[in-house]
Design a protein around this motif. Structure first.
Motif, PDB file in Angstrom:
ATOM      1  N   GLY B 300     -38.338  52.676  55.860  1.00 52.05           N
ATOM      2  CA  GLY B 300     -37.786  53.918  55.345  1.00 52.05           C
ATOM      3  C   GLY B 300     -38.321  54.293  53.984  1.00 52.05           C
ATOM      4  N   CYS B 301     -38.891  53.360  53.239  1.00 49.79           N
ATOM      5  CA  CYS B 301     -39.491  53.756  51.960  1.00 49.79           C
ATOM      6  C   CYS B 301     -40.949  53.308  51.892  1.00 49.79           C
ATOM      7  CB  CYS B 301     -38.687  53.243  50.773  1.00 49.79           C
ATOM      8  SG  CYS B 301     -38.229  51.528  50.905  1.00 49.79           S
ATOM      9  N   SER B 302     -41.597  53.327  53.052  1.00 42.49           N
ATOM     10  CA  SER B 302     -42.988  52.892  53.071  1.00 42.49           C
ATOM     11  C   SER B 302     -43.900  53.880  52.341  1.00 42.49           C
ATOM     12  CB  SER B 302     -43.449  52.714  54.517  1.00 42.49           C
ATOM     13  OG  SER B 302     -43.153  53.868  55.248  1.00 42.49           O
ATOM     14  N   LYS B 303     -43.359  55.080  52.022  1.00 48.09           N
ATOM     15  CA  LYS B 303     -44.173  56.034  51.269  1.00 48.09           C
ATOM     16  C   LYS B 303     -44.538  55.490  49.889  1.00 48.09           C
ATOM     17  CE  LYS B 303     -44.697  60.772  52.316  1.00 48.09           C
ATOM     18  NZ  LYS B 303     -46.037  60.526  52.641  1.00 48.09           N
ATOM     19  N   LEU B 304     -43.700  54.567  49.394  1.00 50.28           N
ATOM     20  CA  LEU B 304     -43.964  53.972  48.078  1.00 50.28           C
ATOM     21  C   LEU B 304     -45.341  53.321  48.035  1.00 50.28           C
ATOM     22  CD1 LEU B 304     -40.536  52.261  47.468  1.00 50.28           C
ATOM     23  CD2 LEU B 304     -41.521  54.103  46.115  1.00 50.28           C
TER      24      LEU B 304
END
Lengths: 203, 486
Positions: B300-304
């Motif tokens: 869910g926060c792999s955009k980081l």
């Protein structure tokens, strides 16, 4: 309380480490250490006064022990193995000359005691070049061995071996190369590489 | 899901802990990075010589047999271990909330370590090697290495014992493990090999030492980093904490059994390679579980991944660890292993471990640690991006060519009635890939060393915002300029 955690952690790690250390390293090492030569039984005929396996006279002559150090220092093990695997693990035995003297029915896979005269068995890392377990049977003269070291491409144009010219000096009498003591020792070592002495039965 | 924010007092405490580690840790990082550049250049040169053996004929210092072990020694003892030690010291200080004491002593012993590595590399290079992979140095060097390692890591014991949070965090366990496992395997290998009474076991113990160095030192240090950095940057706890603990203990019980499967059909009792192979397969389960655990933490926060240099390197390193464990288990089975042993596959695998998972994870840690201890930000996000991509291209080229080349070479070696040199000729194209790969990695590490040297010299960017690989989406061009990306 907290220091207990540390000791418990270290204790757990030590216990986990001790199992493979004892069974995979210590016991096999001790049981393989300083193995006595095994005498041949009755009816097991071996050439030239050899009475037991392994026989150091059978293998080594000349300055081959210094040659062993040159072999290690030049990093020969990074391209040459000294392992003949049983046929279930690879076709080493089928390559002509790799396993020893096939004509005399002596070719065989390598055994632990074949390496008794080494410091650490040079089993090898990669097999860029030929296996050298029995190179002493394939290349039998000093001249040919020197040619292999100083100009490998003259024997096989596709050879991937560099010419070890730094082990040779230019001849003071014109053409040609003169081997240094290092080259002579290395040749002694390579000629001594024969791992096909018959293993006594029951071993 | 989010972790509580630290109070100003805690922030101040952290800053003072970071400051206490500054000089020792920076010393290890910069000297390690210099060794890394040297190692990659030696890697390039040795691959070039393997492709063109007649190059510089007659010069003893450029034969493959001397360049390759010099390259391995520099890569492992010069770069990997020093960088790892730096990371261990900082992580231990941070996690136990203790300031690092005896900084001067650690730096002095760090110099001894560097001197030992220099002697190691040069003795191999100048023809005093012993032909034992990764233990190639003359025998009097090993006590120096062992002693200096012990005198550096021993300061972590009082830190661990006086930690303020009573339950032990899994990263601390991995660091304690790595700290004690290395001396155990290093002493075992050197004492038994130098005793020399069982030459065949000497070769086996060397193979055992190599895989143990990977699974008992590199993997734990890399996992300590991943279990610290990934939850930290994602801002949430580990997906499954018990699973992390389980990985640790599985590794502790299994890694010591690996190694002998490098010599299938070798002159050992047949059960030894078989047991090692089985251990490698069980380790695959542990590693896959832990990599999955880490990836689920990031869910869910792999955009980081796009912005944070630390996260990007660490995640890439962890994926490579999964790949390494998979291939290592695969090549431990008889079906694959018998053809792959002694081929280029071996080099591919060792490099995948040393560079692919270990170094990449450690880069992640270094990008995280250095700004915190020097109080300045990395000068250029673009250079970090280049470092990442050239390293990635390099290591992937190397791994793919060596693995595919290994399969091809192994296949050629298995054709017993074919001229032997055919296997050399057919695989030489893959060696070109290896040389190109090291050139790319050299370039990327030149950038890395340059940036690190700037930070070391106090020439970092003074700013409140961290240097990101790309600016956050939707931020104004001014923010982009502030991040040094314009």
């Amino acid at each position: 309380m907290k220091s207990d955690t540390f000791l418990k952690l270290i204790g757990g790690l030590a216990l986990a480490f001790l199992l493979p250390w004892v069974f995979l390293i210590l016991i096999p090492f001790v049981s393989a250490s300083n193995a006595e030569p095994i005498p041949y039984g009755e009816g097991e005929e071996v050439e030239g006064g050899v009475t037991a396996y392994p026989d150091s006279v059978f293998y080594r002559h000349g300055s081959s022990d210094y040659g062993r150090q040159i072999y290690a220092a030049e990093g020969c093990v990074y391209c040459h193995t000294q392992v003949i695997r049983p046929t279930y693990a690879g076709p080493d035995m089928w390559r002509p000359g790799w396993g020893g003297r096939e004509a005399d029915g002596l070719a065989r896979e390598t055994q632990p005691m074949d390496y008794t005269l080494e410091e650490v068995a040079p089993l090898g890392y990669q097999r860029i070049g030929q296996d050298l377990s029995n190179v002493g049977h394939r290349i039998t003269t000093r001249e040919l061995m020197h040619q292999h070291l100083s100009d490998p491409k003259s024997l096989d144009p596709d050879s991937g071996m560099p010419a070890y010219l730094h082990l040779y000096k230019k001849s003071p009498y014109g053409e040609g190369l003169v081997p240094t003591p290092k080259a002579e020792a290395l040749v002694d070592y390579l000629l001594s590489l024969k791992k096909d002495q018959p293993v006594p039965s029951g071993k | 899901m989010t972790v509580p924010q630290p109070t100003p007092e805690e922030m101040a405490e952290r800053a003072s802990i970071d400051r206490s580690t500054r000089y020792p840790v920076m010393f290890f990082f910069t000297s390690a990075a210099a060794w890394l550049l040297a190692a990659t250049l030696l890697g390039f040169l040795s691959s070039l010589k393997l492709r063109v053996p007649e190059l510089w004929d007659g010069c003893e210092f450029v034969t493959y047999g001397r360049l390759f072990p010099a390259h391995m020694s520099a890569l492992v003892y010069g770069w990997a271990m020093q960088a790892g030690i730096g990371v261990m010291l900082w992580l231990m200080a941070r996690l136990t909330r203790n300031e690092l004491k005896h900084g001067v002593t650690i730096i002095v012993i760090g110099h001894v370590w560097n001197a030992a590595v220099t002697l190691m590399v040069f003795s191999v290079w100048f023809g005093f090697g012993r032909g034992i992979p990764l233990l190639d140095f003359p025998r009097w060097i090993w006590p120096v290495v062992a002693l200096s390692y012990a005198l550096i890591v021993v300061w972590m014991v009082p830190m661990f014992r006086s930690r303020r949070d009573s339950p032990v965090y899994v990263s601390e366990m991995f660091i304690v493990g790595a700290a004690v496992w290395f001396p155990w395997i290093f002493l075992t290998a050197n004492i038994f090999i130098n005793k020399g009474t069982a030459p065949v076991m000497g070769a086996g113990i060397d193979a055992w030492y190599i895989t143990n160095l990977i699974y008992f030192w590199m993997a734990p240090v890399a996992l300590a980093v991943a279990y610290y950095i990934i939850p930290k940057i994602a801002g949430r706890p580990i997906y499954s904490y018990p699973l992390a603990h389980l990985t640790f203990w599985l590794l502790a019980f299994l890694a010591g059994w690996t190694g002998f499967s490098r010599f299938m059909g070798g002159p050992f009792p047949a059960w030894m390679p078989a047991v090692s192979g089985a251990a490698a397969i069980f380790i695959l389960l542990a590693i896959l579980a832990t990599v999955t655990n880490l990836m689920l933490t990031l869910k869910g926060c792999s955009k980081l991944w796009e912005y944070s240099p630390s996260l990007r390197f660490t995640v890439f390193g962890m994926l490579m660890l999964g790949l390494y464990a998979l291939l290592s288990a695969m090549s431990s089975t008889f079906y694959f292993g018998k053809n792959l042993q002694f081929s280029h596959f071996v080099v591919g695998m060792d490099t995948l471990a040393f560079y692919g998972f270990f170094s990449m994870t450690i880069f992640g840690a270094i990008y995280f640690i250095v700004p915190r201890i020097t109080g300045a930000e990395w000068p250029s996000g673009a250079r970090i991006r280049s470092h990442f991509w050239w390293s990635t291209y390099g290591i992937m080229t190397l791994v793919v060519t060596m693995l595919v080349g290994g399969v091809a070479q192994g296949g050629n070696l298995a054709v017993w009635d074919q001229e032997f040199s055919t296997s050399f000729v057919n695989s030489s194209a893959y060696v070109v890939g290896r040389a190109v790969a090291w050139a790319l990695i050299s370039y990327s590490n030149f950038l890395f060393l340059y940036q690190l040297a700037l930070m070391f010299a106090g020439k970092g960017r003074k700013s409140d915002g961290p240097t990101l690989i790309h600016a956050e989406p939707g931020t104004a061009p001014s923010a982009k300029a502030a991040a040094g990306l314009s």
